[in-house]
Design a protein around this motif. Structure first.
Motif, PDB file in Angstrom:
ATOM      1  N   SER A  86       5.865  -5.018   4.128  1.00 22.47           N
ATOM      2  CA  SER A  86       6.737  -4.987   2.954  1.00 22.47           C
ATOM      3  C   SER A  86       6.095  -4.204   1.803  1.00 22.47           C
ATOM      4  CB  SER A  86       7.056  -6.412   2.499  1.00 22.47           C
ATOM      5  OG  SER A  86       5.871  -7.102   2.144  1.00 22.47           O
ATOM      6  N   HIS A  87       6.942  -3.795   0.845  1.00 19.77           N
ATOM      7  CA  HIS A  87       6.482  -3.097  -0.358  1.00 19.77           C
ATOM      8  C   HIS A  87       5.635  -1.867  -0.023  1.00 19.77           C
ATOM      9  CE1 HIS A  87       7.350  -7.198  -1.800  1.00 19.77           C
ATOM     10  NE2 HIS A  87       7.667  -6.608  -2.951  1.00 19.77           N
ATOM     11  N   ASN A  94       0.838  -1.188   0.000  1.00 23.02           N
ATOM     12  CA  ASN A  94       0.000   0.000   0.000  1.00 23.02           C
ATOM     13  C   ASN A  94       0.881   1.249   0.000  1.00 23.02           C
ATOM     14  OD1 ASN A  94      -2.983  -0.744   0.175  1.00 23.02           O
ATOM     15  ND2 ASN A  94      -2.105  -2.089   1.746  1.00 23.02           N
ATOM     16  N   ASN A  95       0.269   2.402   0.155  1.00 18.87           N
ATOM     17  CA  ASN A  95       1.025   3.659   0.081  1.00 18.87           C
ATOM     18  C   ASN A  95       0.867   4.481   1.360  1.00 18.87           C
ATOM     19  OD1 ASN A  95       1.868   3.318  -2.761  1.00 18.87           O
ATOM     20  ND2 ASN A  95      -0.315   3.592  -3.203  1.00 18.87           N
ATOM     21  N   LEU A  96       0.854   3.818   2.503  1.00 16.56           N
ATOM     22  CA  LEU A  96       0.701   4.529   3.767  1.00 16.56           C
ATOM     23  C   LEU A  96       1.977   5.290   4.104  1.00 16.56           C
ATOM     24  CD1 LEU A  96      -1.090   1.765   5.876  1.00 16.56           C
ATOM     25  CD2 LEU A  96      -2.127   3.607   4.551  1.00 16.56           C
ATOM     26  N   SER A  97       1.825   6.510   4.542  1.00 18.65           N
ATOM     27  CA  SER A  97       2.994   7.300   4.946  1.00 18.65           C
ATOM     28  C   SER A  97       3.307   7.026   6.411  1.00 18.65           C
ATOM     29  CB  SER A  97       2.747   8.796   4.709  1.00 18.65           C
ATOM     30  OG  SER A  97       1.565   9.211   5.365  1.00 18.65           O
ATOM     31  N   HIS A 156      11.592  -4.343   0.733  1.00 21.75           N
ATOM     32  CA  HIS A 156      11.171  -3.325  -0.237  1.00 21.75           C
ATOM     33  C   HIS A 156      10.637  -2.075   0.457  1.00 21.75           C
ATOM     34  CE1 HIS A 156      11.202  -7.029  -2.664  1.00 21.75           C
ATOM     35  NE2 HIS A 156      11.508  -6.232  -3.683  1.00 21.75           N
ATOM     36  N   ASN A 157      11.414  -1.607   1.432  1.00 19.77           N
ATOM     37  CA  ASN A 157      11.162  -0.322   2.064  1.00 19.77           C
ATOM     38  C   ASN A 157      12.439   0.504   1.976  1.00 19.77           C
ATOM     39  OD1 ASN A 157       8.359  -0.166   3.287  1.00 19.77           O
ATOM     40  ND2 ASN A 157       9.004  -2.154   4.057  1.00 19.77           N
ATOM     41  N   GLN A 158      12.480   1.628   2.655  1.00 20.36           N
ATOM     42  CA  GLN A 158      13.666   2.506   2.588  1.00 20.36           C
ATOM     43  C   GLN A 158      14.221   2.797   3.985  1.00 20.36           C
ATOM     44  OE1 GLN A 158      12.971   5.939  -0.047  1.00 20.36           O
ATOM     45  NE2 GLN A 158      11.217   4.847  -0.937  1.00 20.36           N
ATOM     46  N   PHE A 159      14.237   1.768   4.814  1.00 20.93           N
ATOM     47  CA  PHE A 159      14.774   1.926   6.151  1.00 20.93           C
ATOM     48  C   PHE A 159      16.281   2.148   6.105  1.00 20.93           C
ATOM     49  CE2 PHE A 159      11.067  -0.988   7.204  1.00 20.93           C
ATOM     50  CZ  PHE A 159      10.256   0.043   7.681  1.00 20.93           C
ATOM     51  N   ILE A 215      10.984   1.277  12.616  1.00 26.35           N
ATOM     52  CA  ILE A 215      10.005   0.922  13.644  1.00 26.35           C
ATOM     53  C   ILE A 215      10.638   1.137  15.014  1.00 26.35           C
ATOM     54  CG2 ILE A 215       8.545  -0.919  14.559  1.00 26.35           C
ATOM     55  CD1 ILE A 215       8.599  -2.239  11.855  1.00 26.35           C
ATOM     56  N   PRO A 216       9.964   1.824  15.908  1.00 21.22           N
ATOM     57  CA  PRO A 216      10.532   2.039  17.246  1.00 21.22           C
ATOM     58  C   PRO A 216      10.826   0.723  17.953  1.00 21.22           C
ATOM     59  CG  PRO A 216       8.585   3.416  16.894  1.00 21.22           C
ATOM     60  CD  PRO A 216       8.649   2.474  15.745  1.00 21.22           C
ATOM     61  N   GLY A 217      12.001   0.643  18.525  1.00 19.15           N
ATOM     62  CA  GLY A 217      12.384  -0.578  19.235  1.00 19.15           C
ATOM     63  C   GLY A 217      11.455  -0.895  20.386  1.00 19.15           C
ATOM     64  N   SER A 218      10.916   0.149  21.019  1.00 19.61           N
ATOM     65  CA  SER A 218      10.000  -0.079  22.145  1.00 19.61           C
ATOM     66  C   SER A 218       8.732  -0.779  21.683  1.00 19.61           C
ATOM     67  CB  SER A 218       9.650   1.258  22.805  1.00 19.61           C
ATOM     68  OG  SER A 218       9.069   2.145  21.857  1.00 19.61           O
ATOM     69  N   LEU A 219       8.306  -0.480  20.432  1.00 20.38           N
ATOM     70  CA  LEU A 219       7.117  -1.138  19.884  1.00 20.38           C
ATOM     71  C   LEU A 219       7.391  -2.614  19.650  1.00 20.38           C
ATOM     72  CD1 LEU A 219       4.309  -1.271  18.605  1.00 20.38           C
ATOM     73  CD2 LEU A 219       5.308  -0.431  16.475  1.00 20.38           C
ATOM     74  N   LEU A 220       8.506  -2.907  18.982  1.00 16.27           N
ATOM     75  CA  LEU A 220       8.857  -4.298  18.718  1.00 16.27           C
ATOM     76  C   LEU A 220       9.068  -5.069  20.017  1.00 16.27           C
ATOM     77  CD1 LEU A 220      11.299  -3.961  15.673  1.00 16.27           C
ATOM     78  CD2 LEU A 220       8.932  -4.754  15.664  1.00 16.27           C
ATOM     79  N   GLY A 221       9.552  -4.373  21.040  1.00 20.05           N
ATOM     80  CA  GLY A 221       9.779  -5.032  22.326  1.00 20.05           C
ATOM     81  C   GLY A 221       8.491  -5.529  22.966  1.00 20.05           C
ATOM     82  N   ASN A 222       7.368  -4.881  22.628  1.00 18.21           N
ATOM     83  CA  ASN A 222       6.075  -5.299  23.169  1.00 18.21           C
ATOM     84  C   ASN A 222       5.498  -6.510  22.439  1.00 18.21           C
ATOM     85  OD1 ASN A 222       5.843  -3.499  25.190  1.00 18.21           O
ATOM     86  ND2 ASN A 222       4.459  -2.097  24.144  1.00 18.21           N
ATOM     87  N   LEU A 223       5.982  -6.741  21.216  1.00 22.54           N
ATOM     88  CA  LEU A 223       5.428  -7.829  20.390  1.00 22.54           C
ATOM     89  C   LEU A 223       6.229  -9.102  20.635  1.00 22.54           C
ATOM     90  CD1 LEU A 223       4.899  -5.784  17.088  1.00 22.54           C
ATOM     91  CD2 LEU A 223       3.356  -6.028  19.041  1.00 22.54           C
ATOM     92  N   LYS A 224       6.064  -9.653  21.800  1.00 26.53           N
ATOM     93  CA  LYS A 224       6.895 -10.780  22.233  1.00 26.53           C
ATOM     94  C   LYS A 224       6.526 -12.101  21.549  1.00 26.53           C
ATOM     95  CE  LYS A 224       7.623  -8.660  26.762  1.00 26.53           C
ATOM     96  NZ  LYS A 224       8.953  -8.159  26.389  1.00 26.53           N
ATOM     97  N   ASN A 225       5.366 -12.157  20.875  1.00 30.90           N
ATOM     98  CA  ASN A 225       4.952 -13.385  20.186  1.00 30.90           C
ATOM     99  C   ASN A 225       5.247 -13.356  18.686  1.00 30.90           C
ATOM    100  OD1 ASN A 225       3.451 -15.086  22.265  1.00 30.90           O
ATOM    101  ND2 ASN A 225       2.452 -13.098  22.533  1.00 30.90           N
ATOM    102  N   LEU A 226       5.942 -12.294  18.247  1.00 33.16           N
ATOM    103  CA  LEU A 226       6.198 -12.123  16.821  1.00 33.16           C
ATOM    104  C   LEU A 226       7.087 -13.242  16.274  1.00 33.16           C
ATOM    105  CD1 LEU A 226       5.257  -9.923  14.850  1.00 33.16           C
ATOM    106  CD2 LEU A 226       7.486  -8.827  15.134  1.00 33.16           C
TER     107      LEU A 226
END
Length: 337
Positions: free
Chosen positions: A306-307, A283-286, A332-335, A314-325
């Motif tokens: 992706s794409h 998609n084209n979400l900003s 295909h992003n521009q990180f 992505i904030p590390g604090s956010l990923l830290g909460n997703l412990k079941n990921l």
């Protein structure tokens, strides 16, 4: 003497009742033979693999016929002719007239839509017509099986060429799952109606169709939704911020490969505590910011961004909460590192 006479009368009554039940059962089984033979005659023009060769009108019972399963009382309860190589124009009334029929599986054949209405005695609970040759729009309200088969819980008509509906689909209270994926549905009004009038629906799959335009529903009213898949369509505009805000039971949300735009951070995932799969790729979400409400999705296992052309990490604090990921897709992003 009187007592003996009463016993004899009682025994005679029981015997008579038994005979009546026997005759009734035989008659109903014979009716099933007639209905199945009508289906063979009017719906099937080619039986390439001869799967219906033992279907004959001289049979007193259809319970030994290919694809037929009967209940203990000898009535047809399930008809499974999936991937049987049958060709024809389907006339559902012949089959739905069998009042004991609960499951009808005709997927993987080459049926077109002859008559998709149903008899008033329809007791179907599962209907699978996927992977056939249906290319007509759904009949209007009152003319399709949705109107008559009010016990339907599972309907699968995926992998056809259905362009839409000639009217609204009257969802019954019993309908739990509706799969219309891989068709040619372009009627966005049908999608809007499905999202707002879904009663007890817990699965709705419109993926791989031709749905375009904006989401006209600002929030999903289907409180029982577990799976919603709108991927691979032509939907555009912003995803309404509260689109999934109240979907407490939502586990699987796939909006990937559409043309959605707008600010990613505006989306509200605060109540999606049961979400395990979230796919927004293509998609084209900003991404000036990531939605902070994503931190509530602690059960998230699959997260696909992706794409998207995203630039902000992505904030590390956010990923830290997703412990079941288990699966995170950011290709295909521009990180930057």
């Amino acid at each position: 003497m009187k007592r003996l006479w009463r016993v004899q009368v009682l025994q005679h009554g029981i015997f008579t009742l038994f005979l009546l039940l026997l005759v009734l059962t035989w008659t109903q089984a014979n009716d099933d033979v007639l209905m199945l033979m009508a289906f063979k005659k009017f719906s099937v023009t080619s039986d390439r693999h001869a799967v219906l060769v033992n279907w004959t009108d001289t049979s007193s019972s259809p319970c030994s016929w290919h694809g037929v399963t009967c209940s203990p009382d000898g009535r047809v309860s399930t008809l499974d002719l999936s991937y049987a190589g049958l060709v024809g124009s389907l006339h559902l009334p012949n089959l739905t007239a069998m009042s004991a029929l609960r499951g009808l599986y005709l997927q993987g054949n080459s049926f077109s839509a002859g008559d998709l209405s149903a008899s008033s005695s329809c007791m179907l609970e599962t209907l699978d017509l996927s992977s056939n040759n249906f290319s007509d729009a759904f009949p209007g309200q009152g003319q399709s099986f949705f109107s008559s088969c009010d016990r339907l819980a599972y309907v699968n008509m995926s992998r056809n060429s259905i362009p839409g509906a000639g009217g609204r689909i009257p969802f019954g209270l019993s309908l739990l799952q509706l799969d219309l994926s891989r068709n040619k549905i372009s009627d966005s009004a049908l999608l809007a109606y499905s999202l707002s009038s879904c009663q007890n629906l817990n699965l709705l799959n419109f993926s791989d169709n031709k749905l375009g335009g904006k989401l006209s529903v600002t929030s999903i009213s289907c409180k029982n939704f577990s799976i919603l898949d709108l991927s691979y369509n032509l939907l555009s505009g912003e995803i309404p911020p509260s689109f999934v805000a109240d979907s407490l039971n939502l586990k699987h949300l796939d909006l990937s490969f559409n043309n959605f735009s707008g600010e990613f951070s505006f989306l509200n995932f605060r109540c999606c505590r049961n979400l395990t799969v979230l796919k927004l790729s293509g998609n084209n979400l900003s991404d000036t910011q990531f939605p902070t409400s994503l931190a509530s999705c602690t059960l998230l296992e699959v997260f696909d961004l992706s794409h998207m052309g995203l630039k902000n990490n992505i904030p590390g604090s956010l990923l830290g909460n997703l412990k079941n990921l288990r699966h995170l897709s950011l290709s295909h992003n521009q990180f930057t590192a």
